[in-house]
Design a protein around this motif. Structure first.
Motif, PDB file in Angstrom:
ATOM      1  N   LYS A 233       2.151   9.607  -2.528  1.00 54.05           N
ATOM      2  CA  LYS A 233       3.064   9.069  -1.418  1.00 54.05           C
ATOM      3  C   LYS A 233       3.019   7.452  -1.467  1.00 54.05           C
ATOM      4  CE  LYS A 233       2.646  12.832   1.891  1.00 54.05           C
ATOM      5  NZ  LYS A 233       3.919  13.049   2.032  1.00 54.05           N
ATOM      6  N   ILE A 234       1.891   6.877  -1.586  1.00 54.91           N
ATOM      7  CA  ILE A 234       1.857   5.351  -1.657  1.00 54.91           C
ATOM      8  C   ILE A 234       2.593   4.986  -2.729  1.00 54.91           C
ATOM      9  CG2 ILE A 234       0.245   3.695  -1.873  1.00 54.91           C
ATOM     10  CD1 ILE A 234      -1.914   5.165  -0.720  1.00 54.91           C
TER      11      ILE A 234
ATOM     12  N   ILE B  23       6.170   4.713  -1.778  1.00 53.26           N
ATOM     13  CA  ILE B  23       6.387   3.800  -0.889  1.00 53.26           C
ATOM     14  C   ILE B  23       6.699   2.562  -1.843  1.00 53.26           C
ATOM     15  CG2 ILE B  23       5.601   2.239   0.875  1.00 53.26           C
ATOM     16  CD1 ILE B  23       6.108   4.592   2.419  1.00 53.26           C
TER      17      ILE B  23
ATOM     18  N   GLY C 249      10.048   0.078  -2.182  1.00 52.33           N
ATOM     19  CA  GLY C 249       9.873  -1.292  -2.008  1.00 52.33           C
ATOM     20  C   GLY C 249      10.710  -2.038  -2.960  1.00 52.33           C
TER      21      GLY C 249
ATOM     22  N   THR D 174       7.902 -12.891  -0.218  1.00 50.26           N
ATOM     23  CA  THR D 174       6.972 -12.594   1.196  1.00 50.26           C
ATOM     24  C   THR D 174       7.102 -10.939   1.231  1.00 50.26           C
ATOM     25  OG1 THR D 174       8.538 -14.416   2.250  1.00 50.26           O
ATOM     26  CG2 THR D 174       7.058 -13.047   3.732  1.00 50.26           C
ATOM     27  N   GLY D 175       8.101 -10.356   0.682  1.00 51.40           N
ATOM     28  CA  GLY D 175       8.153  -8.857   0.880  1.00 51.40           C
ATOM     29  C   GLY D 175       6.784  -8.198  -0.023  1.00 51.40           C
TER      30      GLY D 175
ATOM     31  N   VAL E  23       3.577  -8.642   1.653  1.00 52.38           N
ATOM     32  CA  VAL E  23       3.421  -7.654   2.328  1.00 52.38           C
ATOM     33  C   VAL E  23       3.220  -6.338   1.962  1.00 52.38           C
ATOM     34  CG1 VAL E  23       4.397  -6.283   4.505  1.00 52.38           C
ATOM     35  CG2 VAL E  23       4.753  -8.895   4.147  1.00 52.38           C
TER      36      VAL E  23
ATOM     37  N   ALA F 255      -0.166  -4.009   2.409  1.00 55.42           N
ATOM     38  CA  ALA F 255       0.019  -2.539   2.802  1.00 55.42           C
ATOM     39  C   ALA F 255      -0.741  -1.465   1.893  1.00 55.42           C
ATOM     40  CB  ALA F 255       1.538  -2.475   3.007  1.00 55.42           C
TER      41      ALA F 255
ATOM     42  N   LEU G 212      -4.362  -1.613   2.065  1.00 58.24           N
ATOM     43  CA  LEU G 212      -4.897  -1.061   3.381  1.00 58.24           C
ATOM     44  C   LEU G 212      -4.716   0.483   3.092  1.00 58.24           C
ATOM     45  CD1 LEU G 212      -6.025  -0.875   6.162  1.00 58.24           C
ATOM     46  CD2 LEU G 212      -3.656  -1.166   6.975  1.00 58.24           C
ATOM     47  N   ALA G 213      -3.511   0.915   2.626  1.00 55.86           N
ATOM     48  CA  ALA G 213      -3.364   2.161   2.501  1.00 55.86           C
ATOM     49  C   ALA G 213      -4.258   3.104   1.417  1.00 55.86           C
ATOM     50  CB  ALA G 213      -1.705   2.645   1.822  1.00 55.86           C
TER      51      ALA G 213
ATOM     52  N   LEU H 295      -7.785   3.435   3.068  1.00 56.87           N
ATOM     53  CA  LEU H 295      -7.826   4.654   4.038  1.00 56.87           C
ATOM     54  C   LEU H 295      -7.805   5.719   3.334  1.00 56.87           C
ATOM     55  CD1 LEU H 295      -5.055   4.077   6.974  1.00 56.87           C
ATOM     56  CD2 LEU H 295      -7.299   4.895   7.311  1.00 56.87           C
ATOM     57  N   MET H 296      -7.064   6.014   2.314  1.00 57.84           N
ATOM     58  CA  MET H 296      -6.931   7.162   1.613  1.00 57.84           C
ATOM     59  C   MET H 296      -8.423   7.547   1.095  1.00 57.84           C
ATOM     60  SD  MET H 296      -5.049   8.079  -1.949  1.00 57.84           S
ATOM     61  CE  MET H 296      -6.381   7.178  -3.081  1.00 57.84           C
TER      62      MET H 296
END
Lengths: 479, 123
Positions: free
Chosen positions: B31-32, B35, B39, B67-68, B71, B75, B78-79, B82-83
């Motif tokens: 899933k990551i 994403i 992007g 910038t994107g 970000v 992200a 962090l993902a 968390l995983m």
């Protein structure tokens, strides 16, 4: 426009950012630093409010670069009210957190909460859609980290789901930004509003950005991530997420629809209204079925978010004001509810509604806070929720769309049912009685202060309504 | 077809492909990655649209893409963190309410995940 070297707009963004870094570097002092900074931020928001009320809407070009290339910070009545409600809820939640968190957990809470505050203040001050994207991402990442703070499989799973949904929402939004920039060569909202035409690219951008923001605002049927995330987080975090974070993406949606997408979007506006109505009913029914207090409050958020979307098909000045009024009173009431639920959880060690076991006698202040916040959520006179719903009813009748009136009334009845369900159980004795832990007085009073503020919003309605008119943010929506 | 349009369409298809993978796969790492593919699609589209037309070269979308990317990296970090935490807590890197059928279809490595958790407990 204003050539000045010092600006309070920059201050309200820089202060929480500095606070976040300090809390991170000096974890021992984190709690006290955080509390002092929370007062300082609230103070600078008050100064900014004073400035805006005297001088009208303010635009500040960061670094003196100006709109097409640089970043503008713009504050009008709408932004100002959002900043103020964040400051009020933020300050009370900060005070509450002093007593709520044990020393170990607080180390992570304070830097993340200050980052969340930074992102929200920057979001409400941003004047261009790309800057809004960046602040939206900052907000999402800080919020996800705060949910994960609780630890445990439930909270981590909920945080993971929240993060994926949040990233998906931001990417849809960014794709919309790309299309708008390609069509009109600017990302500044005011310039876009002047240049925008009705083309297929704009329709695609509208659809993408709206869907992306609906994911983040958790409008039915995209609300699936919200109840687990909000219910499994620690109490102060639940309060912040439910009261403020979902409102931030709604604020962007409101801005875009007021200024950029205001032309020929009647069918889309009706669709948003229908989804809002479905959210009011579905959220209310689900809240009735819950057995855990925090899940009930989270579903109540799903339901209350629905009301905010009823303003899109009405699209009159009064409807926009009603929406903003409901947003503000819900922010205060929902924060109060989650803080009160945190007290009950801390007191009895569980939040099963059926086993509340005479909480009314043993935690009278917290239950009063819950009941007063409930009064505002139901829309009973003379609370903030009452004024908002009354204006919404009036706007619906004026535009001849009477079916929304039925939704508003049924939603109010459902809210009454699920809130009285909790209050009823809190007076009765449970079969098995639990050991109770004392709750610090400061936590009880924090919840009560927010609940009182939600009720007082109904008694002093003229002042927020006057602030809303500064800079005429709803001027374009009067058609 | 001009090359700009080709890149723009590629960007749009990457976005759609990523969206499909995000919904389809149960494993969080996939899933990551999905994403991230989405992007990249958006970034490609931004740059392709900036190059379109005869007007002077426009640097603003490039600033946006940079910038994107910043970000997206934060992200993703962090993902992933968390995983790992979720896997440590539950033994599986999937979202909590994934059905067992989906698991057995999509996660051939699932038993080894559970085994490693049990080993951890025994040790």
């Amino acid at each position: 426009m204003l050539a000045q070297s010092f600006s309070w707009q920059v201050t309200v963004i820089i202060l929480p950012l500095v606070a976040a870094l300090l809390c991170f570097m000096l974890p021992k002092w984190g709690r006290w630093l955080g509390l002092v900074m929370a007062f300082a931020i609230t103070g600078s928001v008050i100064v900014l409010a004073y400035q805006v009320m005297n001088q009208g809407a303010l635009r500040y070009a960061v670094g003196g670069w100006g709109a097409p290339l640089g970043i503008d910070l713009y504050v009008d009545g709408l932004s100002l009210l959002m900043l103020m409600v964040v400051a009020l809820v933020g300050l009370v939640v900060s005070v509450y957190s002093m007593a709520y968190f044990k020393a170990g957990k607080a180390v992570h809470f304070w830097p993340l909460w200050m980052l969340l505050w930074t992102a929200m203040n920057a979001l409400f001050l941003s004047a261009d859609i790309f800057n809004l994207y960046v602040t939206l991402e900052l907000l999402g990442l800080a919020a996800v980290a705060l949910v994960a703070l609780a630890g445990g499989v439930d909270a981590l799973g909920a945080a993971m789901r929240y993060l994926l949904v949040s990233l998906l929402g931001s990417l849809c939004y960014l794709l919309g930004v790309a299309l708008l920039y390609h069509s009109f060569g600017t990302v500044d909202i005011a310039l876009l509003a002047e240049r925008v035409e009705s083309t297929p690219a704009v329709w695609a951008a509208m659809a993408l950005m709206t869907v992306g923001l609906l994911f983040k605002t958790a409008l039915f049927p995209l609300h699936f991530w919200l109840p687990p995330a909000h219910a499994s987080a620690p109490a102060p975090v639940s309060a912040l997420l439910s009261a403020l974070v979902v409102k931030a993406s709604f604020y962007i949606l409101l801005r875009l629809w007021l200024e950029v997408f205001s032309q020929d979007s009647t069918a889309a506006a009706q669709l948003l209204g229908v989804l809002g109505a479905a959210a009011v009913l579905w959220g209310g029914v689900q809240a009735l079925r819950q057995t855990r207090l925090k899940m009930l409050i989270a579903y109540s958020t799903v339901s209350q978010i629905g009301y905010l979307f009823l303003v899109f098909p009405l699209a009159s000045l009064m409807a926009w004001q009603a929406g903003l009024y409901l947003l503000l009173s819900h922010a205060l009431a929902k924060a109060a509810m989650f803080l009160a639920a945190g007290n009950i959880l801390c007191f009895g060690g569980h939040d099963r509604i059926a086993d509340l076991d005479r909480v009314a006698q043993r935690l009278p202040l917290s239950l009063t806070a819950f009941a007063l916040a409930g009064v505002s959520s139901m829309g009973l006179p003379f609370s903030g929720g009452f004024i908002g719903k009354w204006m919404l009813l009036d706007a619906a009748l004026q535009s001849g769309q009477w079916w929304w009136v039925a939704v508003i009334i049924v939603g109010g009845l459902l809210a009454a049912a699920y809130i009285f369900n909790v209050i009823g159980h809190s007076f009765t004795r449970a079969e098995i009685s639990h050991e109770a832990k004392p709750v610090p007085a400061i936590m009880e009073w924090s919840a009560l202060v927010l609940a009182l503020a939600a009720v007082l919003m109904g008694l002093f309605a003229s002042w927020p309504l006057a602030v809303m008119d500064i800079g005429a943010p709803f001027g374009g929506g009067g058609s | 077809m001009s090359s700009d349009l080709f890149y723009a369409l590629t960007g749009a298809s990457l976005f759609t492909l990523g969206l499909y993978a995000l919904i389809k796969h149960a494993h969080i790492l996939r899933k990551i990655l999905a994403i991230n593919v989405m992007g990249s699609g958006v970034f490609l589209l931004l740059v392709a649209l900036a190059a379109g037309g005869q007007q002077a070269f426009d640097p603003v979308p490039h600033a946006m893409v940079i910038t994107g990317i910043v970000v997206a990296i934060s992200a993703t970090a962090l993902a992933l963190a968390l995983m790992l935490r979720l896997r440590e807590a539950s033994g599986l890197a999937v979202l909590p309410d994934t059905s067992p059928e989906e698991l057995s279809e999509q996660l051939p490595e699932a038993p080894s995940d559970v085994a490693s958790k049990n080993n951890g407990k025994n040790a």
